[in-house]
Design a protein around this motif. Structure first.
Motif, short mmCIF file in Angstrom:
data_model
loop_
_atom_site.label_atom_id
_atom_site.label_comp_id
_atom_site.label_asym_id
_atom_site.label_seq_id
_atom_site.Cartn_x
_atom_site.Cartn_y
_atom_site.Cartn_z
N HIS A 67 38.41 47.03 -28.86
CA HIS A 67 37.04 47.05 -29.20
C HIS A 67 36.42 47.68 -27.96
CE1 HIS A 67 32.92 46.06 -29.44
NE2 HIS A 67 32.93 46.43 -30.77
N ASP A 68 36.49 47.03 -26.76
CA ASP A 68 35.69 47.41 -25.67
C ASP A 68 36.47 49.03 -25.18
OD1 ASP A 68 34.40 45.08 -25.44
OD2 ASP A 68 35.90 44.42 -23.66
N LEU A 69 37.45 49.37 -25.26
CA LEU A 69 38.15 50.66 -24.95
C LEU A 69 37.67 51.68 -26.21
CD1 LEU A 69 41.82 49.86 -23.79
CD2 LEU A 69 40.07 50.63 -22.45
N ARG A 70 37.58 51.28 -27.33
CA ARG A 70 36.93 52.35 -28.29
C ARG A 70 35.44 52.40 -27.88
NH1 ARG A 70 40.03 49.33 -33.21
NH2 ARG A 70 41.73 50.90 -33.19
N ARG A 71 34.69 51.31 -27.64
CA ARG A 71 33.39 51.80 -27.46
C ARG A 71 33.33 52.36 -25.95
NH1 ARG A 71 30.86 49.15 -23.64
NH2 ARG A 71 32.15 47.45 -23.50
N GLU A 72 33.84 52.30 -25.29
CA GLU A 72 33.88 52.93 -24.00
C GLU A 72 34.33 54.32 -24.34
OE1 GLU A 72 36.00 53.02 -19.67
OE2 GLU A 72 35.98 51.50 -20.71
N ARG A 73 35.27 54.53 -24.89
CA ARG A 73 35.56 56.03 -25.52
C ARG A 73 34.49 56.87 -26.20
NH1 ARG A 73 39.20 56.10 -30.33
NH2 ARG A 73 37.10 55.47 -31.32
N ASP A 74 33.88 55.95 -27.10
CA ASP A 74 32.70 56.48 -27.78
C ASP A 74 31.72 56.80 -26.98
OD1 ASP A 74 34.15 56.05 -30.18
OD2 ASP A 74 33.18 54.54 -30.85
N GLU A 75 31.37 55.99 -25.91
CA GLU A 75 30.28 56.33 -24.92
C GLU A 75 30.67 57.46 -24.14
OE1 GLU A 75 29.94 52.50 -22.57
OE2 GLU A 75 28.98 51.68 -24.35
N LEU A 76 31.89 57.48 -23.73
CA LEU A 76 32.55 58.83 -23.10
C LEU A 76 32.34 60.04 -23.75
CD1 LEU A 76 35.37 57.12 -21.21
CD2 LEU A 76 33.15 57.84 -20.03
N LEU A 77 32.81 59.99 -25.19
CA LEU A 77 32.76 61.04 -25.96
C LEU A 77 30.88 61.55 -25.81
CD1 LEU A 77 34.79 60.26 -29.06
CD2 LEU A 77 35.03 62.23 -27.02
N VAL A 78 30.19 60.76 -26.06
CA VAL A 78 28.75 61.03 -26.00
C VAL A 78 28.30 61.77 -24.78
CG1 VAL A 78 26.41 59.93 -25.98
CG2 VAL A 78 28.09 59.41 -27.79
N LEU A 79 28.99 61.20 -23.60
CA LEU A 79 28.46 61.74 -22.33
C LEU A 79 29.06 63.14 -22.32
CD1 LEU A 79 28.87 58.51 -20.05
CD2 LEU A 79 26.78 59.94 -20.70
N VAL A 80 30.43 63.09 -22.82
CA VAL A 80 31.13 64.57 -22.60
C VAL A 80 30.18 65.39 -23.45
CG1 VAL A 80 33.00 65.76 -23.30
CG2 VAL A 80 33.30 63.77 -22.28
N ASN A 81 30.01 64.96 -24.76
CA ASN A 81 29.15 66.04 -25.51
C ASN A 81 27.97 66.48 -24.70
OD1 ASN A 81 31.15 66.14 -27.49
ND2 ASN A 81 30.31 64.45 -28.79
N GLU A 82 27.01 65.38 -24.31
CA GLU A 82 25.84 65.83 -23.59
C GLU A 82 26.38 66.76 -22.35
OE1 GLU A 82 24.23 62.04 -22.55
OE2 GLU A 82 23.66 61.50 -24.47
N ARG A 83 27.28 66.25 -21.59
CA ARG A 83 27.71 67.36 -20.46
C ARG A 83 27.97 68.52 -20.94
NH1 ARG A 83 33.29 66.74 -18.53
NH2 ARG A 83 33.31 68.07 -20.14
#
Length: 166
Positions: A67-83
């Protein structure tokens, strides 16, 4: 014959007693083995219970970690998209600025070319004006020399006329 029969019966009783004793020994041995097997099963059940609890604990840990890794992955995907969006925006802005700089450079080059042409025209006009001034000065000198000569002649003529009327 009765004695033989008694001996046979006594031998049979003895064999039965030995068989009974062997059966009792085997029974005791089997009971001990059963007790040991039950203890081993009880120990194995306890171990399996512990292992089962550990497995459940690990499952819970993995579930939390997943769950934590999925949440972190989703957060990172958001950050990557923002970047990526930011980089695209920066690239677009850079392209606009480069285009603007190229336009300004063209305009500056055109203005410089025009200024150089105007300067060259001004230099030509200045040269022509200097030539004209030099020519006019030369003509004026010639005229002034002629006027001076005419004055001298007029003074001489005036002196000559004065001396004639005097």
């Amino acid at each position: 014959r009765a004695e033989d029969e008694t001996r046979r019966e006594a031998g049979a009783v003895e064999r039965v007693e030995r068989a009974l004793e062997e059966a009792r020994g085997e029974k005791d041995s089997l009971e001990l083995e059963l007790h040991e097997l039950r203890a081993a099963v009880k120990e194995r059940d306890a171990t399996l219970g512990y292992v089962g609890a550990e497995v459940e604990s690990v499952k819970a840990l993995f579930s939390t970690k997943t769950h934590d890794l999925r949440r972190e992955r989703d957060e990172l995907l958001v950050l990557v998209n923002e970047r990526d969006e930011y980089e695209a925006s920066v690239r677009n802005e850079t392209t606009r600025e480069k285009d603007e700089a190229a336009r300004v450079k063209r305009e500056a080059t055109d203005a410089l070319t025009s200024a150089i042409a105007k300067q060259e025209a001004a230099d030509r006009c200045e040269h022509e004006a200097r030539e004209t001034v030099r020519r006019v000065e030369s003509e004026m000198r010639a005229l002034l020399a002629e006027v001076a000569q005419q004055r001298r002649k007029t003074r001489e003529l005036g002196s000559a006329l004065q001396s004639m009327y005097a």
